[in-house]
Design a protein around this motif. Structure first.
Motif, PDB file in Angstrom:
ATOM      1  N   ASP A   1      -2.753   5.757  -6.180  1.00  0.00           N
ATOM      2  CA  ASP A   1      -3.669   4.199  -6.435  1.00  0.00           C
ATOM      3  C   ASP A   1      -4.022   4.659  -5.221  1.00  0.00           C
ATOM      4  OD1 ASP A   1      -3.250   4.795  -8.906  1.00  0.00           O
ATOM      5  OD2 ASP A   1      -1.255   2.760  -9.012  1.00  0.00           O
ATOM      6  N   ALA A   2      -3.693   4.691  -3.900  1.00  0.00           N
ATOM      7  CA  ALA A   2      -4.269   4.346  -2.567  1.00  0.00           C
ATOM      8  C   ALA A   2      -4.618   5.757  -2.039  1.00  0.00           C
ATOM      9  CB  ALA A   2      -3.784   3.601  -1.895  1.00  0.00           C
TER      10      ALA A   2
ATOM     11  N   PHE B   1       0.522  -1.193  -0.108  1.00  0.00           N
ATOM     12  CA  PHE B   1      -0.062   0.472   0.216  1.00  0.00           C
ATOM     13  C   PHE B   1       1.062   1.437   0.179  1.00  0.00           C
ATOM     14  CE2 PHE B   1      -3.798  -2.897   0.899  1.00  0.00           C
ATOM     15  CZ  PHE B   1      -5.085  -2.261   0.174  1.00  0.00           C
TER      16      PHE B   1
ATOM     17  N   LYS C   1       3.405   1.884  -1.752  1.00  0.00           N
ATOM     18  CA  LYS C   1       3.962   2.200  -2.785  1.00  0.00           C
ATOM     19  C   LYS C   1       2.568   2.239  -3.637  1.00  0.00           C
ATOM     20  CE  LYS C   1       7.565  -1.623  -2.929  1.00  0.00           C
ATOM     21  NZ  LYS C   1       7.808  -3.483  -3.585  1.00  0.00           N
ATOM     22  N   LYS C   2       1.245   2.098  -3.371  1.00  0.00           N
ATOM     23  CA  LYS C   2      -0.025   2.208  -4.668  1.00  0.00           C
ATOM     24  C   LYS C   2      -0.160   4.139  -4.573  1.00  0.00           C
ATOM     25  CE  LYS C   2      -3.727   0.340  -4.688  1.00  0.00           C
ATOM     26  NZ  LYS C   2      -4.555  -0.845  -4.721  1.00  0.00           N
TER      27      LYS C   2
ATOM     28  N   LYS D   1       2.014   5.722  -5.339  1.00  0.00           N
ATOM     29  CA  LYS D   1       1.868   6.254  -7.014  1.00  0.00           C
ATOM     30  C   LYS D   1       0.053   6.869  -6.739  1.00  0.00           C
ATOM     31  CE  LYS D   1       4.078   1.655  -8.758  1.00  0.00           C
ATOM     32  NZ  LYS D   1       3.134   0.607  -9.308  1.00  0.00           N
TER      33      LYS D   1
END
Length: 391
Positions: free
Chosen positions: A158-159, A150, A152-153, A156
């Protein structure tokens, strides 16, 4: 925390192949080293000697009498005598002594079973905690991977931070569970050490012991009844009480006295001879038979009462065992070989489920598996109660 887990589980994760000490060895060590059992053995040895003293004869009596009369020539008299119960009294006392001595084995067996059952249950609780710790180690590793995933997300975009915080809370919860489980393991090992006379003993296995339970309940019931020391002790007490009643009846017979008398004076010649006496037990044995008969009835009532309690306990333990066995079989049917955690992780990786769905499913799975481990432990504890008579 990772280094801590490696230290905790480096040995534990290999225990499916070989345990350092199996349960039988643990119980043998406890039986040898337990301080309470050693003290009990010493006490019972003193009781054995004490029962022998009940057969001792009364002390012999020596008396000396001297008169200071010039007319009688200053006579003096010496009397040595020994009192005896009627011979059949010693016969019954000896039978009671033998019965009481034999009954001491039931006392030590009762203490032995209680302590070994406690040690066995401690080991079963340790197995449960070890299995739980193994699961928590896997969960902790997965939670760490999830935090990294999470992060990494989040980097990016994305989270969101809310999802990240939820993952961190999951990691923190697992970490706390690990610490609590580790504390339980330390406490159980300390209890096992205390039962082993203060000597450290290792028991790190993940495997519950095999057992053989009688298929027929009536046969199991008979085996338990015949091998329950508390019942055998009360049964022996009934026999002893019966012998004491017969002894009380024999104590109504006269007591005997046998001795030697020597009489001498300055005027008369010396005289000597045998002294024989008899004691009629008019007062000393009053109410003894009545007391013995009432005691016999009391012992019989205690035995019947305890027998009903044991029978009730057998029934309750067996019903508990059957219910737990049914629940355990259902859990095993669903959970064995079902690698739910990996499937959920793959579904999350491929976007088949959302993070919220992953959390909910993981929590549901973890709770179910924890319940399964709890039922498994209670099942083996129930078996231990049923098979206590085999210890």
């Amino acid at each position: 925390m990772r280094s801590l887990l490696i230290g905790l589980f480096a040995i534990g994760l290999s225990l499916n192949l070989q345990a350092q000490s199996d349960l039988k060895e643990i119980l043998q060590a406890v039986e040898t080293n337990n301080l309470s059992l050693k003290a009990q053995n010493q006490y019972l040895e003193s009781q054995r000697i004490g029962y022998k003293t009940e057969l001792n004869l009364a002390n012999p009596e020596l008396s000396y009498e001297k008169n200071f009369s010039d007319v009688d020539g200053n006579p003096y008299e010496i009397l040595i005598s020994q009192d005896f119960d009627f011979p059949t009294v010693y016969l019954h006392k000896n039978k009671i002594k033998k019965a009481k001595t034999a009954n001491l084995d039931n006392l030590i067996q009762q203490s032995r079973q209680d302590i070994l059952l406690r040690a066995k249950k401690t080991c079963l609780n340790l197995i449960y905690q070890n299995k739980l710790m193994e699961q928590l180690a896997i969960r902790y590793e997965n939670a760490q991977k999830l935090v990294s995933f999470f992060q990494k997300k989040l980097d990016k975009g994305d989270a969101n931070i809310l999802e990240m915080n939820k993952v961190k809370i999951v990691l923190l919860n697992v970490k706390n569970q690990v610490q609590l489980c580790n504390t339980q393991i330390i406490n159980l090992k300390e209890e096992l050490k205390q039962l082993n006379g203060g000597k450290t003993i290792e028991f790190n296995t993940l495997l519950y012991p095999n057992f053989s339970l009688e298929a027929s309940f009536s046969k199991l019931e008979m085996d338990v009844l015949s091998n329950t020391p508390s019942l055998n002790k009360l049964k022996a007490n009934m026999d002893i009480a019966s012998k004491q009643t017969r002894l009380a009846k024999n104590q109504l017979l006269p007591k005997l006295s046998l001795g030697y008398r020597y009489l001498n004076s300055d005027i008369n010649k010396s005289f000597n001879g045998i002294n024989v006496g008899i004691s009629i037990p008019l007062w000393e044995s009053r109410n003894k038979i009545k007391y013995a008969k009432l005691n016999q009835l009391s012992q019989e009532s205690q035995f019947l009462s305890q027998e009903k309690i044991v029978l009730s306990d057998i029934q309750k333990n067996y019903q508990n065992y059957q219910g737990l066995k049914a629940s355990l079989d259902e859990y095993r049917l669903i959970l064995d070989g079902n690698n739910m955690n990996e499937l959920l992780k793959k579904a999350l990786d491929y976007g088949q489920i959302s993070s919220i769905e992953y959390f909910m499913e993981s929590i549901y799975f973890y709770e179910s598996y924890d319940t399964y481990l709890q039922v498994e432990k209670e099942y083996h504890l129930a078996v231990a109660n049923l098979l206590k008579y085999q210890l």
